[in-house]
Design a protein around this motif. Sequence first.
Motif, PDB file in Angstrom:
ATOM      1  N   THR A   3       0.842  -1.193   0.000  1.00 23.00           N
ATOM      2  CA  THR A   3       0.000   0.000   0.000  1.00 23.00           C
ATOM      3  C   THR A   3       0.876   1.242   0.000  1.00 23.00           C
ATOM      4  O   THR A   3       2.008   1.233   0.495  1.00 23.00           O
ATOM      5  N   ASP A   5       1.429   5.188   1.105  1.00 20.49           N
ATOM      6  CA  ASP A   5       0.966   6.225   2.026  1.00 20.49           C
ATOM      7  C   ASP A   5       0.870   7.542   1.254  1.00 20.49           C
ATOM      8  O   ASP A   5       1.190   7.616   0.059  1.00 20.49           O
ATOM      9  N   ASP A   6       0.424   8.595   1.938  1.00 15.95           N
ATOM     10  CA  ASP A   6       0.223   9.879   1.266  1.00 15.95           C
ATOM     11  C   ASP A   6       1.511  10.453   0.695  1.00 15.95           C
ATOM     12  O   ASP A   6       1.498  11.070  -0.380  1.00 15.95           O
ATOM     13  N   LEU A   7       2.641  10.249   1.379  1.00 14.28           N
ATOM     14  CA  LEU A   7       3.917  10.745   0.855  1.00 14.28           C
ATOM     15  C   LEU A   7       4.343   9.989  -0.400  1.00 14.28           C
ATOM     16  O   LEU A   7       4.868  10.592  -1.346  1.00 14.28           O
ATOM     17  N   ASP A   8       4.126   8.676  -0.416  1.00 13.32           N
ATOM     18  CA  ASP A   8       4.421   7.896  -1.625  1.00 13.32           C
ATOM     19  C   ASP A   8       3.608   8.426  -2.801  1.00 13.32           C
ATOM     20  O   ASP A   8       4.134   8.611  -3.902  1.00 13.32           O
ATOM     21  N   LYS A   9       2.331   8.661  -2.566  1.00 12.09           N
ATOM     22  CA  LYS A   9       1.451   9.141  -3.639  1.00 12.09           C
ATOM     23  C   LYS A   9       1.884  10.515  -4.136  1.00 12.09           C
ATOM     24  O   LYS A   9       1.916  10.764  -5.345  1.00 12.09           O
ATOM     25  N   LYS A  10       2.227  11.398  -3.200  1.00 17.36           N
ATOM     26  CA  LYS A  10       2.676  12.730  -3.614  1.00 17.36           C
ATOM     27  C   LYS A  10       3.980  12.631  -4.404  1.00 17.36           C
ATOM     28  O   LYS A  10       4.158  13.308  -5.416  1.00 17.36           O
ATOM     29  N   ARG A  13       3.178  11.455  -7.874  1.00 17.63           N
ATOM     30  CA  ARG A  13       2.579  12.551  -8.654  1.00 17.63           C
ATOM     31  C   ARG A  13       3.654  13.513  -9.149  1.00 17.63           C
ATOM     32  O   ARG A  13       3.631  13.949 -10.310  1.00 17.63           O
TER      33      ARG A  13
END
Length: 154
Positions: A3, A5-10, A13
Motif C-alpha cells: 500500500t 501512504d500519502d507521501l508515496d502518492k505525492k 505525482r
Amino acid sequence: METLDDLDKKLLRLLQKDAKLTTKELAAQLGLTLSPVYERIKRLEGLGFIKQYVAVLDKSLLGQPITTFCQVSMRYHDQGFINNFEQEVQKLEEVQECYHMGGQVDFLLKIHVGSLAEYHDFVKNKLSQIENIGVLNSTFVLKEIKHNLGYHIP
C-alpha cells in the motif's frame, strides 16, 4: 500488494509530472530530508510502481505527425496465432502501443508515421504480412484533444 501512504502518492505525482526533479528538489516539496526520499524512490522502483523514466518527445518535430489507430481482427483465435501476432508486432517500430482486446476486434494498435503514404506502405509491406490477420480497420487522428501520460493517483 504494497500500500502507498500519502507521501508515496505525492512523490509519484511529482515524478509523473517531472521525472527530472532531483532528490533535493523532491525532498523540499515533500518536506523530508534527502535520505528518506531516496529510500522511497528505490522502494517504489523495486516494487514496480516506477517502471522507467522517459523523455516525452514531440512527434511532429520527429517527422511522425500522423497518428493512426488500427483495429486488427484475426481469422483464427488459437494460442499459436495469437502468440505469433504478439511477437511480430513487437518488431514493428511504427507501433507505439498494442492491446489485446475483448469484443469485436482482437488487437488495437496505435501507430505513428510521417504521412498517409508511409502508413499505406507500413500496412502493405509490414503489418499485413503477419500471418492470420483477417480484417484491418484504420482510423486517423484529426486533432489530439488530450494526451496525458500520467495516471490518476487518488
